[in-house]
Design a protein around this motif. Sequence first.
Motif, mmCIF file in Angstrom:
data_model
loop_
_atom_site.group_PDB
_atom_site.id
_atom_site.type_symbol
_atom_site.label_atom_id
_atom_site.label_comp_id
_atom_site.label_asym_id
_atom_site.label_seq_id
_atom_site.Cartn_x
_atom_site.Cartn_y
_atom_site.Cartn_z
ATOM 1 N N VAL A 97 -23.813 46.699 98.656
ATOM 2 C CA VAL A 97 -24.125 45.877 97.506
ATOM 3 C C VAL A 97 -24.548 44.507 98.026
ATOM 4 O O VAL A 97 -23.919 43.957 98.936
ATOM 5 C CB VAL A 97 -22.931 45.767 96.530
ATOM 6 N N LEU A 98 -25.632 43.989 97.498
ATOM 7 C CA LEU A 98 -26.130 42.674 97.911
ATOM 8 C C LEU A 98 -25.418 41.600 97.092
ATOM 9 O O LEU A 98 -25.556 41.549 95.872
ATOM 10 C CB LEU A 98 -27.645 42.583 97.701
ATOM 11 N N THR A 99 -24.668 40.742 97.776
ATOM 12 C CA THR A 99 -23.895 39.704 97.085
ATOM 13 C C THR A 99 -24.320 38.294 97.453
ATOM 14 O O THR A 99 -24.093 37.357 96.699
ATOM 15 C CB THR A 99 -22.397 39.831 97.405
ATOM 16 N N GLY A 100 -24.917 38.115 98.649
ATOM 17 C CA GLY A 100 -25.155 36.774 99.151
ATOM 18 C C GLY A 100 -23.903 36.202 99.791
ATOM 19 O O GLY A 100 -22.846 36.841 99.828
ATOM 20 N N ASN A 101 -24.023 34.989 100.301
ATOM 21 C CA ASN A 101 -22.892 34.269 100.881
ATOM 22 C C ASN A 101 -22.296 33.309 99.859
ATOM 23 O O ASN A 101 -23.048 32.662 99.116
ATOM 24 C CB ASN A 101 -23.340 33.447 102.096
ATOM 25 N N PRO A 102 -20.976 33.198 99.822
ATOM 26 C CA PRO A 102 -20.372 32.204 98.916
ATOM 27 C C PRO A 102 -20.861 30.798 99.274
ATOM 28 O O PRO A 102 -20.921 30.432 100.442
ATOM 29 C CB PRO A 102 -18.873 32.345 99.196
ATOM 30 N N ILE A 103 -21.220 30.030 98.270
ATOM 31 C CA ILE A 103 -21.726 28.671 98.467
ATOM 32 C C ILE A 103 -20.808 27.697 97.732
ATOM 33 O O ILE A 103 -20.418 27.935 96.586
ATOM 34 C CB ILE A 103 -23.171 28.536 97.950
ATOM 35 N N ARG A 104 -20.490 26.599 98.392
ATOM 36 C CA ARG A 104 -19.605 25.597 97.811
ATOM 37 C C ARG A 104 -20.195 25.044 96.507
ATOM 38 O O ARG A 104 -21.379 24.720 96.446
ATOM 39 C CB ARG A 104 -19.377 24.453 98.792
ATOM 40 N N PRO A 105 -19.371 24.916 95.471
ATOM 41 C CA PRO A 105 -19.875 24.379 94.187
ATOM 42 C C PRO A 105 -20.552 23.023 94.329
ATOM 43 O O PRO A 105 -21.541 22.745 93.638
ATOM 44 C CB PRO A 105 -18.605 24.281 93.327
ATOM 45 N N ALA A 106 -20.032 22.174 95.222
ATOM 46 C CA ALA A 106 -20.628 20.842 95.387
ATOM 47 C C ALA A 106 -22.072 20.936 95.855
ATOM 48 O O ALA A 106 -22.915 20.121 95.457
ATOM 49 C CB ALA A 106 -19.804 20.018 96.382
ATOM 50 N N ILE A 107 -22.370 21.923 96.693
ATOM 51 C CA ILE A 107 -23.749 22.115 97.161
ATOM 52 C C ILE A 107 -24.644 22.507 95.991
ATOM 53 O O ILE A 107 -25.751 21.976 95.808
ATOM 54 C CB ILE A 107 -23.808 23.198 98.250
ATOM 55 N N LEU A 108 -24.163 23.423 95.162
ATOM 56 C CA LEU A 108 -24.968 23.931 94.052
ATOM 57 C C LEU A 108 -25.189 22.864 92.982
ATOM 58 O O LEU A 108 -26.264 22.805 92.377
ATOM 59 C CB LEU A 108 -24.278 25.145 93.422
ATOM 60 N N ASN A 109 -24.196 22.028 92.746
ATOM 61 C CA ASN A 109 -24.223 21.150 91.583
ATOM 62 C C ASN A 109 -24.832 19.773 91.825
ATOM 63 O O ASN A 109 -25.134 19.057 90.867
ATOM 64 C CB ASN A 109 -22.803 20.986 91.036
ATOM 65 N N THR A 110 -25.008 19.363 93.068
ATOM 66 C CA THR A 110 -25.527 18.030 93.358
ATOM 67 C C THR A 110 -27.035 17.974 93.140
ATOM 68 O O THR A 110 -27.778 18.795 93.678
ATOM 69 C CB THR A 110 -25.196 17.606 94.801
ATOM 70 N N LYS A 111 -27.468 17.007 92.364
ATOM 71 C CA LYS A 111 -28.883 16.872 92.009
ATOM 72 C C LYS A 111 -29.590 15.898 92.941
ATOM 73 O O LYS A 111 -28.990 14.972 93.486
ATOM 74 C CB LYS A 111 -29.026 16.379 90.565
ATOM 75 N N TYR A 112 -30.899 16.104 93.070
ATOM 76 C CA TYR A 112 -31.745 15.300 93.963
ATOM 77 C C TYR A 112 -31.654 13.810 93.652
ATOM 78 O O TYR A 112 -31.377 12.998 94.536
ATOM 79 C CB TYR A 112 -33.189 15.798 93.832
ATOM 80 N N ALA A 113 -31.881 13.445 92.411
ATOM 81 C CA ALA A 113 -31.914 12.026 92.050
ATOM 82 C C ALA A 113 -30.553 11.368 92.248
ATOM 83 O O ALA A 113 -30.460 10.234 92.755
ATOM 84 C CB ALA A 113 -32.380 11.864 90.600
ATOM 85 N N GLU A 114 -29.491 12.076 91.867
ATOM 86 C CA GLU A 114 -28.142 11.531 92.025
ATOM 87 C C GLU A 114 -27.819 11.315 93.503
ATOM 88 O O GLU A 114 -27.252 10.285 93.889
ATOM 89 C CB GLU A 114 -27.115 12.496 91.421
ATOM 90 N N ALA A 115 -28.172 12.292 94.325
ATOM 91 C CA ALA A 115 -27.884 12.200 95.755
ATOM 92 C C ALA A 115 -28.649 11.044 96.396
ATOM 93 O O ALA A 115 -28.097 10.276 97.194
ATOM 94 C CB ALA A 115 -28.235 13.517 96.443
#
Length: 374
Positions: free
Chosen positions: A163-181
């Motif tokens: 089953v293809l699941t991908g790798n777990p990714i930290r929520p902070a990585i997913l949720n941080t936006k370009y402009a905010e960063a």
Amino acid sequence: MKVLLAGGGTAGHINPAIAIAGYIKQMEPDAEFLFIGNRDGMEQRLVSQAGFPIKSVVITGFKRSLSPKDLIHNVKTVHYSFASRRSAKRMIQAFDPDICIGTGGYVSGPVILAACNLGYKAVIHEQNAYPGVTNKMLANSVNRVMLANEDARSRFTDKARFVLTGNPIRPAILNTKYAEARARLGLDDTRPVILSFGGSLGAECINKSMAELIARSAKDQRYYHIHAYGQQGTWMPELLRSMGVDLKRCDNLDVRQYIDNMNDCLAACDLVVSRAGAITLSEIQAKGRPAVLIPSPFVAENHQFHNAMSMVNKKAAKLIEQADLSGEVLIETVDSMLTDKTVLEEYRKNAQKMAITDANERIYQTIKEVLAEN
């Protein structure tokens, strides 16, 4: 739910296990957990820091050399293998888990094999495009083989259930936006931002090559740099000084030992220069960042090369093999990508197409499906 997890040796095996446990805990607060790790592995520290209980076995890997020293080591490894399986069996029976999860590394082998032999349900998670020896050995015995990269499927036996699941990714990585960063980092949009690193220890070849590019940027201000030289690269600031770079006066250079705000740095950058560890690439894909990848040639099965090629083949990254790396080659590659906005955008979109951002949910649902089976 009672969950037993086994994986260790490197952060690439440990952090996915911790992420999986954390998500299960989020979904089922009453769930119980037990990690089994190598007695001397970094999992002892990382798992404890994450707040999960861990027990230990002793296991080592085989050496391929036929030197007397390595032959003695291999004899000990055989002994440890049988002893660790017996120890794991006792721990598993005492904990009596509903599901056993292996995330790779030497310790995962005897633990998950013991679980399967005892009749417990088990799944494994493979982070890399080229599977490790342990997971290849376990594939036919477990209920599911969860893949982070579709390219790994052809390198397993056909009898396994994938089953293809991908790798777990930290929520902070997913949720941080370009402009905010960019705002937090004090960056504007006048020049491209290059994020570069070689892992927590650092990579000498990357540090030396990046030093040449950074030295040029100190003069022409062409790029903004965020570079981490790692634990073993503490000589790099002095090297830059010898090249005429004043790090305190160059406002386009952020050179430090570690990156502890990777979510901001990755969200804010236009290009990544790095090794090709599986979790790193999953995070790069999640943010849709083009990359110049320099795989480490010193890892098992040369898996970083295969990880990198999965992005290169989809035109999401450029590859420079370590044997070919120099400051000149790196500068030429970076310039060619950053000066052609059309190519950069193509690579950005291709990287994003590869991303699997719901890996935790996919892994959790796979576990629930296995548990529901007779």
